[in-house]
Design a protein around this motif. Structure first.
Motif, PDB file in Angstrom:
ATOM      1  N   ARG A   1      53.955  43.718  37.578  1.00 47.74           N
ATOM      2  CA  ARG A   1      53.670  42.375  38.079  1.00 47.74           C
ATOM      3  C   ARG A   1      54.770  41.963  39.028  1.00 47.74           C
ATOM      4  O   ARG A   1      55.938  42.299  38.835  1.00 47.74           O
ATOM      5  CB  ARG A   1      53.469  41.372  36.959  1.00 47.74           C
TER       6      ARG A   1
ATOM      7  N   TYR B   1      49.197  41.730  39.963  1.00 48.36           N
ATOM      8  CA  TYR B   1      49.246  42.785  38.950  1.00 48.36           C
ATOM      9  C   TYR B   1      48.755  44.092  39.560  1.00 48.36           C
ATOM     10  O   TYR B   1      47.862  44.095  40.413  1.00 48.36           O
ATOM     11  CB  TYR B   1      48.361  42.427  37.750  1.00 48.36           C
TER      12      TYR B   1
ATOM     13  N   ARG C   1      55.821  38.517  41.728  1.00 47.33           N
ATOM     14  CA  ARG C   1      55.525  37.139  42.089  1.00 47.33           C
ATOM     15  C   ARG C   1      55.709  36.948  43.585  1.00 47.33           C
ATOM     16  O   ARG C   1      56.692  37.406  44.156  1.00 47.33           O
ATOM     17  CB  ARG C   1      56.431  36.184  41.316  1.00 47.33           C
TER      18      ARG C   1
ATOM     19  N   ILE D   1      50.962  35.491  41.070  1.00 48.79           N
ATOM     20  CA  ILE D   1      51.403  36.704  40.379  1.00 48.79           C
ATOM     21  C   ILE D   1      50.399  37.799  40.687  1.00 48.79           C
ATOM     22  O   ILE D   1      49.187  37.631  40.499  1.00 48.79           O
ATOM     23  CB  ILE D   1      51.517  36.497  38.858  1.00 48.79           C
TER      24      ILE D   1
ATOM     25  N   THR E   1      45.417  39.498  41.984  1.00 46.34           N
ATOM     26  CA  THR E   1      46.151  38.349  41.483  1.00 46.34           C
ATOM     27  C   THR E   1      45.661  38.010  40.074  1.00 46.34           C
ATOM     28  O   THR E   1      44.558  38.417  39.672  1.00 46.34           O
ATOM     29  CB  THR E   1      45.956  37.109  42.380  1.00 46.34           C
TER      30      THR E   1
END
Length: 95
Positions: free
Chosen positions: A59, A68, A61, A66, A29
């Protein structure tokens, strides 16, 4: 700016290289990544944006979070380009 130039610009910064290194272990995150650095949130966001613009990270959501991850396809392309360049230089020395 072409993809290769964007990638090299992105990896020129030590903090961004460290972000990529951390992501080798899997998705993280934004908060988990930020905990690894002594930087402001806007600075971290800038680093994430540069890496995403170069397509080096993905990325997604989930609600307010978020996540990555590494975009290994682009990293492989950059590494292949570097290997080709190194091979060309080695061949030039052997002629």
């Amino acid at each position: 700016m072409n993809a290769t130039n964007s990638a090299f610009k992105a990896i020129a910064d030590p903090a961004r290289r460290e972000i990529l290194r951390l992501l080798r272990g899997g998705e993280m995150t934004a908060g988990e990544l930020a905990q690894q650095f002594d930087m402001s949130k806007p600075t971290m966001s800038h680093h994430f944006a540069v890496l995403a613009e170069a397509d080096l990270i993905t990325r997604r959501r989930e609600g307010q979070t978020i996540w990555y991850g590494l975009n290994t396809t682009v990293l492989q392309d950059v590494l292949a380009w570097m290997m080709d360049l190194a091979g060309d230089q080695a061949q030039g020395r052997n002629k």
